[in-house]
Design an enzyme around this catalytic site. Structure first.
Site, PDB file in Angstrom:
ATOM      1  N   CYS A 183      21.336  35.990  39.324  1.00 12.02           N
ATOM      2  CA  CYS A 183      20.728  36.933  38.393  1.00 12.02           C
ATOM      3  C   CYS A 183      19.846  36.096  37.469  1.00 12.02           C
ATOM      4  O   CYS A 183      20.065  34.891  37.320  1.00 12.02           O
ATOM      5  CB  CYS A 183      21.807  37.659  37.608  1.00 12.02           C
ATOM      6  SG  CYS A 183      21.238  39.121  36.739  1.00 12.02           S
ATOM      7  N   CYS A 228      13.113  32.351  45.492  1.00 10.32           N
ATOM      8  CA  CYS A 228      14.327  31.541  45.387  1.00 10.32           C
ATOM      9  C   CYS A 228      14.114  30.199  46.055  1.00 10.32           C
ATOM     10  O   CYS A 228      13.254  30.052  46.918  1.00 10.32           O
ATOM     11  CB  CYS A 228      15.493  32.263  46.072  1.00 10.32           C
ATOM     12  SG  CYS A 228      16.026  33.743  45.213  1.00 10.32           S
ATOM     13  N   CYS A 239      20.410  41.385  40.491  1.00  5.03           N
ATOM     14  CA  CYS A 239      19.452  42.065  39.626  1.00  5.03           C
ATOM     15  C   CYS A 239      18.094  42.069  40.312  1.00  5.03           C
ATOM     16  O   CYS A 239      17.799  41.184  41.124  1.00  5.03           O
ATOM     17  CB  CYS A 239      19.378  41.432  38.237  1.00  5.03           C
ATOM     18  SG  CYS A 239      18.506  39.870  38.126  1.00  5.03           S
TER      19      CYS A 239
END
Length: 167
Positions: free
Chosen positions: A12, A96, A88
């Site tokens: 998150c 990422c 989220c």
């Protein structure tokens, strides 16, 4: 005979509420089969006290929990993740890091807990906590063979194979 423990990383943005609650719940409910971690792309300074309060209410030791960057899990000495779950929308939409191996990935989106008063915040956190707990219980109920099968599917290129665990 117990098979290997599955390492699960919950992501998150701030790593202060939803990912912290997910980490704690999975370690609490699936601790014999799963080792949960959490991190954020832009971590806050500390876990949200309302998230910590809920985990403590179920008897989970929160002393080890802190808000941390996902950079912690990129190094050679970092644990290899089997499953990575964003919790989220912001984290799901961010680029990422490239995780070693071929971890299973999924997005389990939850609203950001909120409220004007402490009572409203506690209520909002409790609702999100229950939603997370439901998904964690579904994950924990999967047999090891199913998780390993999903990992094999992911290794050949199927994205987000755990999104079906979103009842």
């Amino acid at each position: 005979m117990m098979s290997k423990k599955f390492n699960v990383l919950f992501l998150c943005t701030a790593n202060s509420a939803r990912s912290i609650m997910s980490e704690g719940l999975l370690n609490h409910l699936g601790g014999e089969r799963f080792q949960a971690f959490s991190a954020g792309s832009k971590p806050g300074t500390q876990p949200n006290p309302f998230a910590i309060e809920l985990l403590q209410k179920i008897g989970h030791d929160t002393g080890y929990m802190y808000s941390k960057s996902w950079d912690v899990f990129e190094g050679e000495d970092a644990p290899k993740m089997d499953i990575i779950i964003t919790v989220c929308g912001n984290a799901a939409n961010e680029e990422c890091p490239v995780w070693p191996g071929h971890p299973i990935t999924a997005h389990w989106g939850y609203d950001d807990p909120h409220g004007e008063t402490d009572e409203e915040k506690r209520h909002s956190f409790a609702q999100i906590f229950c939603q997370i707990k439901h998904r964690i219980e579904l994950l924990v109920s999967l047999p090891d063979e199913k998780i390993e099968h999903l990992a094999n599917i992911r290794a050949i290129g199927e994205p987000d194979v755990l999104n079906g665990v979103n009842a």
